[in-house]
Design an enzyme around this catalytic site. Sequence first.
Site, PDB file in Angstrom:
ATOM      1  N   LYS B  80     -28.305  18.803 -13.092  1.00 27.52           N
ATOM      2  CA  LYS B  80     -27.793  19.695 -12.033  1.00 27.52           C
ATOM      3  C   LYS B  80     -28.254  21.129 -12.305  1.00 27.52           C
ATOM      4  O   LYS B  80     -28.239  21.590 -13.458  1.00 27.52           O
ATOM      5  CB  LYS B  80     -26.270  19.623 -11.999  1.00 27.52           C
ATOM      6  CG  LYS B  80     -25.598  20.389 -10.850  1.00 27.52           C
ATOM      7  CD  LYS B  80     -24.071  20.173 -10.883  1.00 27.52           C
ATOM      8  CE  LYS B  80     -23.384  20.869  -9.696  1.00 27.52           C
ATOM      9  NZ  LYS B  80     -21.916  20.701  -9.746  1.00 27.52           N
ATOM     10  N   SER B 155     -19.761  19.760  -5.256  1.00 32.72           N
ATOM     11  CA  SER B 155     -20.979  20.543  -5.237  1.00 32.72           C
ATOM     12  C   SER B 155     -22.183  19.791  -5.803  1.00 32.72           C
ATOM     13  O   SER B 155     -23.318  20.193  -5.570  1.00 32.72           O
ATOM     14  CB  SER B 155     -20.794  21.838  -6.015  1.00 32.72           C
ATOM     15  OG  SER B 155     -20.521  21.541  -7.354  1.00 32.72           O
ATOM     16  N   SER B 179     -16.371  18.123  -8.180  1.00 32.17           N
ATOM     17  CA  SER B 179     -17.799  18.162  -7.874  1.00 32.17           C
ATOM     18  C   SER B 179     -18.636  17.044  -8.454  1.00 32.17           C
ATOM     19  O   SER B 179     -19.792  16.896  -8.082  1.00 32.17           O
ATOM     20  CB  SER B 179     -18.392  19.500  -8.326  1.00 32.17           C
ATOM     21  OG  SER B 179     -17.816  20.543  -7.578  1.00 32.17           O
TER      22      SER B 179
END
Lengths: 103, 515, 501
Positions: B80, B155, B179
């Site tokens: 990420k 997210s 997330s």
Amino acid sequence: MSETSAREISAEQVAHLANLARIDLSPDELESLTKELGQIVESVAKVQEVAGPDVPATSHPLPLTNVFRADEVRPSLTVEKALSGAPAREGDRFKVATILDEE
Amino acid sequence: MTDLTRLSAADLADKLAAREVSSEEAVRAHLDRIESVDADVHAFLHVAGEKALRTAAEIDGRRAAGDPLGALAGVPIAIKDVLATEDMPSTAGSKILEGWIPPYDATVVRKLREADLVPLGKTNMDEFAMGSSTEHSAYGPTRNPWDLERIPGGSGGGSAAAVSAFEAPLALGSDTGGSIRQPAAVTGSVGVKPTYGGVSRYGAIALASSLDQVGPVSRSVLDAGLLHDVISGHDPLDSTSLSDTWPSMADAARAGRRDGALKGVRVGVIREIAGDGFQAGVKQRFDESLALLESAGAEIVEVSAPSFEYAVAAYYLILPAEASSNLARFDSVRFGLRVDPSDPPVTVERVMSVTRDAGFGPEVKRRIILGTYALSAGYYDAYYGSAQKVRTLIQRDFHAAFEKVDVLVSPSAPTTAFKLGEKIDDPMAMYLNDITTIPANLAGVPGMGLPIGLAPEDGLPVGMQLMAPARADARLYTYGAALEQLLEQTWGGTLLSRAPDLSATEMFASEEGAV
Amino acid sequence: MAKADLLDYEKALELYEPVLGFEVHVELNTKTKMFCGCANEFGSGANTNTCPTCLGLPGGMPQVNEKAIESSIRLGLALGCDIAESSRFARKNYFYPDLAKNFQTSQYDEPIAHDGSLTIELENGREITVEIERAHMEEDAGKLTHVGGATGRIQGADYSLVDFNRGGVPLVEIVTKIIEGAEADAPEVGRTYVRAIRDIVKALGVSNARMEEGNVRCDANVSLRRRGTTELGTRTETKNVNSLRSIERAVRYEIQRQAAILEAGGTIVQETRHWHEDTGTTSAGRPKSDADDYRYFPEPDLVPVAPSREWVEELRGTLPEQPAARRKRLTAEWGFTALEFQDVANADLLDEVEATIAAGATPAAARKWWTGEIARLANAQNVPAGTLVSPQHVAELAGLVDAGTLTDRLARQVLEGVIAGEGRPQEVVDARGLAVVSDDGALIAAIDEALAAQPDVLAKIRDGKVQAAGAVIGAVMKAMRGQADAARVRELVLERAGSAE
């Protein structure tokens, strides 16, 4: 401790907050933010309903204390790495535009 | 030749160890897959390409030389973009960090490299991890591999989409309010938020320091456990990291696949987030999974957590407050974007303000201003201070619940994947997506999201969340693996094997009436 | 800039009561910074001691320096403070280019030490007890250099450069409660208080304590209360007062400036002021206002510091004698008057004098040499006195004078030799042949010669004018190149001249 119910948030307040946060809002942004924030603030103000004086605050999920580091030098970044992201530099220092406020 | 991208990380690792396949071949297969589908999915912001192949070849060389290698050596992984990587840009999904290459690796990235995993690239995310749909990325949204018109969650939508589109067998994510777990639910993948402090945050671009955790994203519980074992552990650079010696999560997962793993296990259903008011198909799959657990010997217990009603409100005070402070460093001086005002005077104060206005998206600005408000003089007690008290109450509710049960469960999200653009104009509606996942972050307890089926009405994935007491992450892996096995037996295969074939040129909508 | 009006100091004190407060920042001399392992080193190349944490890079995180905690606790104890059972760091949020994270990690509502006091003694003997509100830990900011302006200051600069080497260096901030009752001594109170802090941190070994290097910095708060009223006046905060003398001057200046404004019917603006060493004035800086909303909240990346009571007591055992207590003890032991003691203390020679006495000299002799000849030579060369000669050598020198081997005048020559590196005093005496001639025979020969050369003087002495002997004594001393005991010479001269005493 404040017992206020949800306040409305005004455009002046938002402008002041934007200044504290160093974000230069356009008039449109200011207007839409003021409206959105008003709604959000109203929703989140409900925390006051249960936050009585006898309830302690928790700032850390897990109760650690006394986490220390020995006073021994560790390698620093090289100067080149330290400055590698600098938008502006002069020699080995970061360069910024003139400063208006003294500290 | 097996499609290497369809293998689980565990199976791929086994083949690599047996030298049936090389890491370079595995990486190349995944790079090809990315090239084939990522124009549509947009899971990746940066693909390592040649660098990944070189790393893989180097690992192959050491394996051939007989060097001892770790369990996941040679397996590719997506990271990420919230994590600092010394050799790839780290943007946190924001324009303000466009092109920024950190001069250091996050601790978890260093651990990945030391364990000889091969970084494939950086994945897309809501800007600064603020969001539940990845629509707030400054670089365009990621699309759900099950239906490219829909959100992949947020997210960490990029990491979840990458694994569920078979672009990577593993990914790293971060979870502040769901997330990792919520994207797992809507993409049919697995994601874990470890106990707060279980995994180092050094080098993870901070959102809300008292809530953030880095965790594994995968297609199976065992895979998540293998990755969890690599990244967890004390880091002296992170003063909030725990010194515990952790048991192996992979072993805990394997234990879950043995007979009787669920016998006598007390599973708690939290009345306040049991699915009432959620999408019908979500509630249905959730109830079916409870029945499945019961059939395997678990005892379903209803518990109540009354303070959960205030969790979203507390979260949306604590997070913006901490974020407003954490994001102050983005000021054009030492790194990142710098924009000068178009008219004089060009002072540093104005450069900072203009840069931040240009570099931050609307959701970020919203939360920074809200957070500044929550901390400001005269408002601290009413907002931030009160929210910290709600946190205490939520911890107490968890504590009381765990006296009665071994694990807590809930649906991971109230709905399946909604359409892109559907909730973007209503911040409060967006915030309510996190209603089931937020409590675990506030309390610091670990949580896992795993797929439990497709909703009958739209054929889209539904996820279940498991939560365990702080430090009892292993329980998630054992019970999660047990449930996963039961479900896969019911389905006759994995859920993701039913995902649409993306390599066709048109974008698909998923079929109705699946499972 | 127009020079501000000042009211006469005595007049100001007549009408107003000065109220003071001081914030002193002490830079700790730990090896590493407060929150990261970068070296805490003065003078390194720009940005050579930085890392993701102290540079405020995304993903950087703090780790608390254990030695800094130890030093802060010891400093708190030395100031008579209570050490908190639980102490926390807090973020102080504001934007400035030298602040890497745009917040300072400091302490807010749970400082490490609180509620102490420090008793200082003024030159006039008055003792004042300064109450200390708190001592807390924080980190320093980086260093800004302003380029392009005429004076190197912010105003008029074209741009600025930032070096973050100093960013993250550990500081302890000591905050006093308000100080009332100083009256006309207010300026001296400021100077004496800060000097006392400096002495303490030096004695503790927690800081290099050099004000000229910024190791100890003072902000002085001054307000005036009109006599006969109870309300406190508005205060100003004067920053960057970098020497003891400047503190004294700045406090005095502010009293006079504020009094002039108030007498003219004006009001004092609550503001930060800057001290200008060259003009001896303060000038207005930024107004202090509600805009200073630092939005303090507990630092989420750090956990509380809870020093065990055992550790605190262990550290209490490591404290050296309090400077004030030490002064009292030494004054009594040495038998000095207060003024004599002050001479030594003000010249910063307590350690040297103490060591010289330990090496065998009498207190009087030690004081005489150090504050006299050695201090004079040191000032001339602009070096600290302690670097010129060792206490052992001074003691030896004093001993030689005591034994009659040297006169004072000869001893000064020997001292010069020792300082020049010619060896120990005895060695210099031998090498240069400087010992007093103790053989009367040699003296008599010189005396007889001198008397013969000055027959009129001889006559006068015989006549009873004993003072005339001076000329002969002088001649003899010259002939002996000073290597004679003048008193003995006089005795012999009078004897030889045949005059009765």
